[in-house]
Design an enzyme around this catalytic site. Structure first.
Site, PDB file in Angstrom:
ATOM      1  N   ASN A   1      30.717  23.863  49.081  1.00  0.00           N
ATOM      2  CA  ASN A   1      30.092  22.712  49.762  1.00  0.00           C
ATOM      3  C   ASN A   1      30.042  21.558  48.764  1.00  0.00           C
ATOM      4  O   ASN A   1      29.211  21.550  47.863  1.00  0.00           O
ATOM      5  CB  ASN A   1      28.676  23.105  50.220  1.00  0.00           C
ATOM      6  CG  ASN A   1      27.933  21.935  50.846  1.00  0.00           C
ATOM      7  OD1 ASN A   1      28.520  20.880  51.097  1.00  0.00           O
ATOM      8  ND2 ASN A   1      26.648  22.127  51.106  1.00  0.00           N
TER       9      ASN A   1
ATOM     10  N   LYS B   1      29.127  18.636  49.296  1.00  0.00           N
ATOM     11  CA  LYS B   1      28.062  17.677  49.631  1.00  0.00           C
ATOM     12  C   LYS B   1      28.636  16.250  49.582  1.00  0.00           C
ATOM     13  O   LYS B   1      29.810  16.067  49.908  1.00  0.00           O
ATOM     14  CB  LYS B   1      26.859  17.877  48.704  1.00  0.00           C
ATOM     15  CG  LYS B   1      26.389  19.338  48.720  1.00  0.00           C
ATOM     16  CD  LYS B   1      25.064  19.561  48.063  1.00  0.00           C
ATOM     17  CE  LYS B   1      24.712  21.048  48.131  1.00  0.00           C
ATOM     18  NZ  LYS B   1      23.380  21.348  47.573  1.00  0.00           N
TER      19      LYS B   1
ATOM     20  N   HIS C   1      21.865  22.794  57.105  1.00  0.00           N
ATOM     21  CA  HIS C   1      21.619  22.843  55.654  1.00  0.00           C
ATOM     22  C   HIS C   1      20.239  22.246  55.362  1.00  0.00           C
ATOM     23  O   HIS C   1      19.818  21.282  56.035  1.00  0.00           O
ATOM     24  CB  HIS C   1      22.709  22.056  54.923  1.00  0.00           C
ATOM     25  CG  HIS C   1      22.694  22.304  53.444  1.00  0.00           C
ATOM     26  ND1 HIS C   1      21.777  21.710  52.617  1.00  0.00           N
ATOM     27  CD2 HIS C   1      23.456  23.099  52.658  1.00  0.00           C
ATOM     28  CE1 HIS C   1      21.974  22.132  51.373  1.00  0.00           C
ATOM     29  NE2 HIS C   1      22.991  22.968  51.372  1.00  0.00           N
TER      30      HIS C   1
ATOM     31  N   GLU D   1      19.717  30.255  51.679  1.00  0.00           N
ATOM     32  CA  GLU D   1      19.636  29.381  50.513  1.00  0.00           C
ATOM     33  C   GLU D   1      18.170  29.025  50.260  1.00  0.00           C
ATOM     34  O   GLU D   1      17.625  28.126  50.933  1.00  0.00           O
ATOM     35  CB  GLU D   1      20.418  28.090  50.762  1.00  0.00           C
ATOM     36  CG  GLU D   1      21.901  28.302  50.984  1.00  0.00           C
ATOM     37  CD  GLU D   1      22.683  27.024  50.687  1.00  0.00           C
ATOM     38  OE1 GLU D   1      23.439  27.041  49.710  1.00  0.00           O
ATOM     39  OE2 GLU D   1      22.531  26.025  51.398  1.00  0.00           O
TER      40      GLU D   1
ATOM     41  N   SER E   1      22.338  27.566  43.304  1.00  0.00           N
ATOM     42  CA  SER E   1      22.694  27.648  41.884  1.00  0.00           C
ATOM     43  C   SER E   1      23.629  28.817  41.561  1.00  0.00           C
ATOM     44  O   SER E   1      23.531  29.440  40.505  1.00  0.00           O
ATOM     45  CB  SER E   1      21.430  27.707  41.015  1.00  0.00           C
ATOM     46  OG  SER E   1      20.695  26.497  41.159  1.00  0.00           O
TER      47      SER E   1
HETATM   48  P1  13P Z   1      23.888  24.426  44.398  1.00  0.00           P
HETATM   49  O1  13P Z   1      24.941  25.495  44.220  1.00  0.00           O
HETATM   50  O2  13P Z   1      24.226  23.134  43.742  1.00  0.00           O
HETATM   51  O3  13P Z   1      22.536  24.939  44.054  1.00  0.00           O
HETATM   52  O4  13P Z   1      23.861  24.090  45.965  1.00  0.00           O
HETATM   53  C1  13P Z   1      23.728  25.115  46.858  1.00  0.00           C
HETATM   54  C2  13P Z   1      23.946  24.581  48.211  1.00  0.00           C
HETATM   55  O5  13P Z   1      23.093  23.859  48.720  1.00  0.00           O
HETATM   56  C3  13P Z   1      25.192  24.920  48.888  1.00  0.00           C
HETATM   57  O6  13P Z   1      25.135  24.580  50.226  1.00  0.00           O
END
Ligand code: 13P
Length: 248
Positions: free
Chosen positions: A10, A12, A91, A163, A208
């Site tokens: 992802n 983002k 999300h 998550e 993470s």
């Molecule tokens: P990180 O791996 O940066 O913690 O993000 C996790 C996430 O939100 C994946 O959708």
């Protein structure tokens, strides 16, 4: 439980020409894993060459609407047209920053399901929930929409990602055993609807995830893959994660 681990990137709201290029040059898919890359949708078309390397593409969100005067929205059909066959839904960043509630999230699941997009429904608890002992309740209640919808076809293409919100982008992770116990509770809830649904459901851990820690999650019985944020912005780190997941 699914045979292959699923590894999802992802991006983002990150990335540009350089990251697109580094993904195009990488060899991401391996036997033993399914890999999905979810860039900002604007890059989907450019990344279509990855499809030939057995990497699937996905969006990070989608509109509840199919077509019409909805400025800024991206419909499920548009995602398909750009080569995307997956989408993240619900999300925690969308829930918190865009006030997405359960009703809207269900509409998004239905919009994706109408065209056969595969969905990854994200659920997770806050640090307050975890500290006050209400983490399970918070996470399991986010699955109630699946029961309320009363439509077993929603499960045909469904993956769930657990998550913990406090683990996202913080460098802190749930312990593999805490994650396992949450995944087991999630599966139990889905099993209460139907054995086949629960058995076939893939449940990903996210928060993470790195090359250093992903193996410890995948050794757990009910963890069927990982949803990777920050670590996927470095393609060689992401490739390492894919390799490790392929070997687990
Ligand atoms: P990180 O791996 O940066 O913690 O993000 C996790 C996430 O939100 C994946 O959708």
């Amino acid at each position: 439980m699914a045979e292959k681990n699923l590894v999802v990137a992802n991006w983002k709201c990150n990335g540009g020409a350089e990251l697109v290029d580094s993904y195009l040059k990488a060899f991401l898919a391996l036997e033993g894993t399914d890999v999905v890359v979810c860039p900002p949708v604007i890059f989907l078309t450019q990344l279509q060459a990855l499809l030939r390397k057995n990497v699937s593409l996905g969006a990070q969100d989608l509109s509840t609407f199919e077509v019409g005067p909805y400025t800024g929205d991206i419909s499920s059909e548009m995602i398909l047209e750009c080569g995307g066959t997956w989408t993240l839904i619900g999300h925690s960043e969308r829930r918190a920053l865009h006030q997405e509630g359960q009703a809207e999230i269900l509409q998004k699941l239905q919009a994706a399901n109408r065209v056969g997009l595969k969905t990854i429904l994200c659920v997770g608890e806050t640090l307050d929930h975890r500290r006050s002992g209400s983490a399970e309740e918070a996470v399991l209640s986010q699955l109630d929409i699946l029961i309320e919808a009363n439509d077993s076809t929603l499960f045909d293409n469904l993956t769930i990602a657990y998550e913990p919100i406090w683990a996202i982008g913080t460098g802190q992770t749930a312990s593999p055993s805490d994650a396992q116990s949450m995944h087991a509770r999630i599966r139990e809830k889905i099993l209460s609807l139907s054995d086949a649904l629960g058995d076939n459901l893939r449940i990903l851990y996210g928060g993470s995830v790195s090359a250093d820690n992903c193996g410890s999650f995948l050794n757990e019985d009910d963890i069927d893959g990982v949803l990777v944020g920050g670590s996927c912005l470095n393609v060689s780190e992401f490739e390492k994660i894919v390799r490790i997941c392929g070997a687990c």
